[in-house]
Design a protein around this motif. Sequence first.
Motif, PDB file in Angstrom:
ATOM      1  N   PRO A   1       0.320  -9.704   5.971  1.00 15.35           N
ATOM      2  CA  PRO A   1       0.534  -8.256   5.809  1.00 15.35           C
ATOM      3  C   PRO A   1       1.398  -7.871   4.621  1.00 15.35           C
ATOM      4  CG  PRO A   1       1.703  -9.098   7.751  1.00 15.35           C
ATOM      5  CD  PRO A   1       0.780 -10.184   7.286  1.00 15.35           C
ATOM      6  N   LEU A   2       2.480  -8.606   4.360  1.00 20.66           N
ATOM      7  CA  LEU A   2       3.336  -8.260   3.226  1.00 20.66           C
ATOM      8  C   LEU A   2       2.587  -8.435   1.913  1.00 20.66           C
ATOM      9  CD1 LEU A   2       6.029  -7.428   2.032  1.00 20.66           C
ATOM     10  CD2 LEU A   2       6.759  -9.826   2.158  1.00 20.66           C
ATOM     11  N   THR A   3       1.816  -9.501   1.799  1.00 21.15           N
ATOM     12  CA  THR A   3       1.022  -9.730   0.599  1.00 21.15           C
ATOM     13  C   THR A   3      -0.012  -8.631   0.417  1.00 21.15           C
ATOM     14  OG1 THR A   3       1.323 -12.116   0.880  1.00 21.15           O
ATOM     15  CG2 THR A   3      -0.425 -11.401  -0.606  1.00 21.15           C
ATOM     16  N   GLY A   4      -0.632  -8.210   1.529  1.00 19.19           N
ATOM     17  CA  GLY A   4      -1.604  -7.122   1.460  1.00 19.19           C
ATOM     18  C   GLY A   4      -0.992  -5.835   0.961  1.00 19.19           C
ATOM     19  N   ILE A   5       0.196  -5.526   1.442  1.00 15.22           N
ATOM     20  CA  ILE A   5       0.899  -4.313   1.003  1.00 15.22           C
ATOM     21  C   ILE A   5       1.177  -4.386  -0.494  1.00 15.22           C
ATOM     22  CG2 ILE A   5       3.025  -2.967   1.234  1.00 15.22           C
ATOM     23  CD1 ILE A   5       3.201  -4.201   4.125  1.00 15.22           C
ATOM     24  N   LEU A   6       1.761  -5.489  -0.926  1.00 17.44           N
ATOM     25  CA  LEU A   6       2.156  -5.617  -2.334  1.00 17.44           C
ATOM     26  C   LEU A   6       0.948  -5.642  -3.264  1.00 17.44           C
ATOM     27  CD1 LEU A   6       5.062  -8.209  -2.015  1.00 17.44           C
ATOM     28  CD2 LEU A   6       5.239  -5.747  -2.415  1.00 17.44           C
ATOM     29  N   PHE A   7      -0.134  -6.309  -2.846  1.00 12.68           N
ATOM     30  CA  PHE A   7      -1.311  -6.377  -3.710  1.00 12.68           C
ATOM     31  C   PHE A   7      -1.918  -4.996  -3.920  1.00 12.68           C
ATOM     32  CE2 PHE A   7      -5.858  -7.403  -4.562  1.00 12.68           C
ATOM     33  CZ  PHE A   7      -5.667  -8.117  -5.727  1.00 12.68           C
ATOM     34  N   ALA A   8      -2.034  -4.225  -2.850  1.00 10.01           N
ATOM     35  CA  ALA A   8      -2.600  -2.883  -2.970  1.00 10.01           C
ATOM     36  C   ALA A   8      -1.716  -1.980  -3.822  1.00 10.01           C
ATOM     37  CB  ALA A   8      -2.803  -2.278  -1.585  1.00 10.01           C
ATOM     38  N   LEU A   9      -0.406  -2.182  -3.769  1.00 14.30           N
ATOM     39  CA  LEU A   9       0.512  -1.345  -4.550  1.00 14.30           C
ATOM     40  C   LEU A   9       0.596  -1.794  -6.009  1.00 14.30           C
ATOM     41  CD1 LEU A   9       3.489  -0.852  -2.059  1.00 14.30           C
ATOM     42  CD2 LEU A   9       1.395   0.468  -2.286  1.00 14.30           C
ATOM     43  N   GLU A  10       0.376  -3.081  -6.260  1.00 11.76           N
ATOM     44  CA  GLU A  10       0.462  -3.610  -7.629  1.00 11.76           C
ATOM     45  C   GLU A  10      -0.850  -3.502  -8.400  1.00 11.76           C
ATOM     46  OE1 GLU A  10       3.434  -7.059  -8.704  1.00 11.76           O
ATOM     47  OE2 GLU A  10       2.226  -7.656  -6.982  1.00 11.76           O
ATOM     48  N   ILE A  11      -1.978  -3.643  -7.712  1.00 15.37           N
ATOM     49  CA  ILE A  11      -3.252  -3.835  -8.398  1.00 15.37           C
ATOM     50  C   ILE A  11      -3.698  -2.643  -9.246  1.00 15.37           C
ATOM     51  CG2 ILE A  11      -4.835  -3.036  -6.571  1.00 15.37           C
ATOM     52  CD1 ILE A  11      -5.192  -6.193  -8.778  1.00 15.37           C
ATOM     53  N   PRO A  12      -3.290  -1.390  -8.977  1.00 16.45           N
ATOM     54  CA  PRO A  12      -3.742  -0.303  -9.863  1.00 16.45           C
ATOM     55  C   PRO A  12      -3.189  -0.395 -11.274  1.00 16.45           C
ATOM     56  CG  PRO A  12      -3.043   0.570  -7.737  1.00 16.45           C
ATOM     57  CD  PRO A  12      -2.591  -0.857  -7.799  1.00 16.45           C
ATOM     58  N   TYR A  13      -2.055  -1.082 -11.465  1.00 19.66           N
ATOM     59  CA  TYR A  13      -1.390  -1.104 -12.766  1.00 19.66           C
ATOM     60  C   TYR A  13      -1.066  -2.540 -13.202  1.00 19.66           C
ATOM     61  CZ  TYR A  13      -0.633   3.707 -11.234  1.00 19.66           C
ATOM     62  OH  TYR A  13      -0.809   4.977 -10.768  1.00 19.66           O
TER      63      TYR A  13
ATOM     64  N   ILE B   1       3.903 -14.245  -5.533  1.00 17.91           N
ATOM     65  CA  ILE B   1       5.069 -14.902  -4.931  1.00 17.91           C
ATOM     66  C   ILE B   1       5.070 -14.707  -3.419  1.00 17.91           C
ATOM     67  CG2 ILE B   1       7.591 -14.973  -4.889  1.00 17.91           C
ATOM     68  CD1 ILE B   1       7.431 -13.843  -7.805  1.00 17.91           C
ATOM     69  N   SER B   2       4.731 -13.491  -2.994  1.00 24.28           N
ATOM     70  CA  SER B   2       4.705 -13.182  -1.563  1.00 24.28           C
ATOM     71  C   SER B   2       3.667 -14.023  -0.824  1.00 24.28           C
ATOM     72  CB  SER B   2       4.406 -11.698  -1.359  1.00 24.28           C
ATOM     73  OG  SER B   2       4.174 -11.400  -0.009  1.00 24.28           O
ATOM     74  N   LEU B   3       2.502 -14.223  -1.450  1.00 23.23           N
ATOM     75  CA  LEU B   3       1.446 -15.002  -0.797  1.00 23.23           C
ATOM     76  C   LEU B   3       1.910 -16.416  -0.498  1.00 23.23           C
ATOM     77  CD1 LEU B   3      -1.546 -15.126   0.102  1.00 23.23           C
ATOM     78  CD2 LEU B   3      -2.074 -15.993  -2.172  1.00 23.23           C
ATOM     79  N   ILE B   4       2.586 -17.023  -1.468  1.00 29.34           N
ATOM     80  CA  ILE B   4       3.093 -18.378  -1.257  1.00 29.34           C
ATOM     81  C   ILE B   4       4.171 -18.389  -0.187  1.00 29.34           C
ATOM     82  CG2 ILE B   4       4.251 -20.317  -2.376  1.00 29.34           C
ATOM     83  CD1 ILE B   4       1.313 -19.739  -3.269  1.00 29.34           C
ATOM     84  N   ALA B   5       5.090 -17.426  -0.247  1.00 25.82           N
ATOM     85  CA  ALA B   5       6.181 -17.368   0.725  1.00 25.82           C
ATOM     86  C   ALA B   5       5.663 -17.129   2.138  1.00 25.82           C
ATOM     87  CB  ALA B   5       7.169 -16.276   0.339  1.00 25.82           C
ATOM     88  N   GLU B   6       4.648 -16.268   2.263  1.00 25.23           N
ATOM     89  CA  GLU B   6       4.162 -15.848   3.574  1.00 25.23           C
ATOM     90  C   GLU B   6       3.239 -16.868   4.220  1.00 25.23           C
ATOM     91  OE1 GLU B   6       3.129 -11.390   5.279  1.00 25.23           O
ATOM     92  OE2 GLU B   6       2.441 -11.955   3.298  1.00 25.23           O
ATOM     93  N   THR B   7       2.532 -17.650   3.406  1.00 27.34           N
ATOM     94  CA  THR B   7       1.538 -18.551   3.964  1.00 27.34           C
ATOM     95  C   THR B   7       1.895 -20.027   3.853  1.00 27.34           C
ATOM     96  OG1 THR B   7       0.340 -18.483   1.855  1.00 27.34           O
ATOM     97  CG2 THR B   7      -0.364 -16.946   3.568  1.00 27.34           C
ATOM     98  N   VAL B   8       2.701 -20.394   2.869  1.00 29.13           N
ATOM     99  CA  VAL B   8       3.092 -21.801   2.703  1.00 29.13           C
ATOM    100  C   VAL B   8       4.523 -22.041   3.171  1.00 29.13           C
ATOM    101  CG1 VAL B   8       3.404 -23.672   1.044  1.00 29.13           C
ATOM    102  CG2 VAL B   8       1.482 -22.111   0.801  1.00 29.13           C
ATOM    103  N   GLY B   9       5.422 -21.152   2.810  1.00 32.13           N
ATOM    104  CA  GLY B   9       6.820 -21.313   3.198  1.00 32.13           C
ATOM    105  C   GLY B   9       7.741 -20.706   2.159  1.00 32.13           C
TER     106      GLY B   9
END
Length: 429
Positions: free
Chosen positions: A165-177, A375-383
């Motif tokens: 979920p955190l990665t999803g939030i950040l990706f949607a907020l970052e991807i327009p720019y 960074i969030s994807l790695i933290a959230e899914t790997v550690g």
Amino acid sequence: MTFCRGRFLELEKYWLLPILLGFVIGLAVFVMVCIYRILNHVSLLIVNFDPIFIFASTVIAILGGYLTVKFFADSKGCGCGTELVIERYHHKSGFVSLRDTVSKTLASAITIGFGGSAGLEGPSLLLGGGISSFITRRLGLSQKDVKALFLCGAAAGFSAIFKAPLTGILFALEIPYRRDVETEVFVPASIASVTAYFTSAMTLGTETIFSSSTLVTPTFPTLMHAISIGVLTAFVALAFMGIFEKMNALSMWLSMRIPPLLMCVFAGLMLGLIGFFHLEVLWLGYDFIHKIITTDLGRLSITTLIAVLILKILATSLTLNFGGSGGLFVPSIYVGGTLGLIYAQIMGLKPTILYVTLAMSALLAATSKSLLTSISLIAETVGPSSIILALISSSISYFLTGSRSFYKSQLTSKVDAGIPHASMDKHSF
């Protein structure tokens, strides 16, 4: 009384409606994954019966995806779903027709299910944004609200497919720019993403594509390797984006000279030829990524890994520029992980997973201009233990690649969109 009514409407739009959107989008992603799995099962049955049938499967992947869009979508363009989401956010105020949402999601399921090299995050973002667009327009919300909640729906779709979920939030907020973040919709995007995550977890389970973690203590040598990986990844990212752009230009040149159906068949046969020698570069590639992460791949030769990396780039570029549909997020992770494994084997480094995840994060940051997401994807899914090293590698790769990105519709910042950075009014979230 008017003030209270206004606050209640804000509560409904930006707190309660995102819960509904997250739930509906989570269920929609579940249906999409089920369709993909059925088609993928059929494809694998065909290929396992006789390996030569990989050519038939890949032709179906490209041709099936193209014809689905051609006959059922309002917008006839194929390719990356994420690109369409960004374009509609900036230029159509978050409007995507229901026909486009359904048909292009189905086209992606067909493309990837039968062997196309692409990711499910593209159709998930489009599915989430499209459902949000449909519901908010039916509710008669303003153009501003439709646009804001469109991004929330995209975040929910991403969160549901990756169980992050955190990665999803950040990706949607970052991807327009490329150099900015759409912070104003953080709260409703968070609500929609978390709701979609729980809905997806209840229907698809909680397993992520990364199901391993490792404890890493940053040291001076690992810091130096993190810097090296950042530099190396920047060059590979530039090569990936360059090949993708060249393939797009070739596709446009050929489309003016030969019939589109013939072009799709040709691309499908070329994709089948790649898969005939290295089957692992086709489809989603989750199994290969999982084996890299868990070091369950065995010690492949450096030559083989380099071939896999190059062929994955070619297969993805063929798929998404010659009639197929899907996303670029997962192929970026795949290429980054393979590069990290090559680096770790050449340098004789342990644990391998550390350098694999650093390269994944760095390549993703460079190609999609989403530093926080990577960074969030790695933290959230790997550690979380490798966050600092991932930040170093990703930042280097992110800045060395400049403004280059997979997504042409990305704006540099809110200023380019005519939105002052200080525009946090009382309705901002």
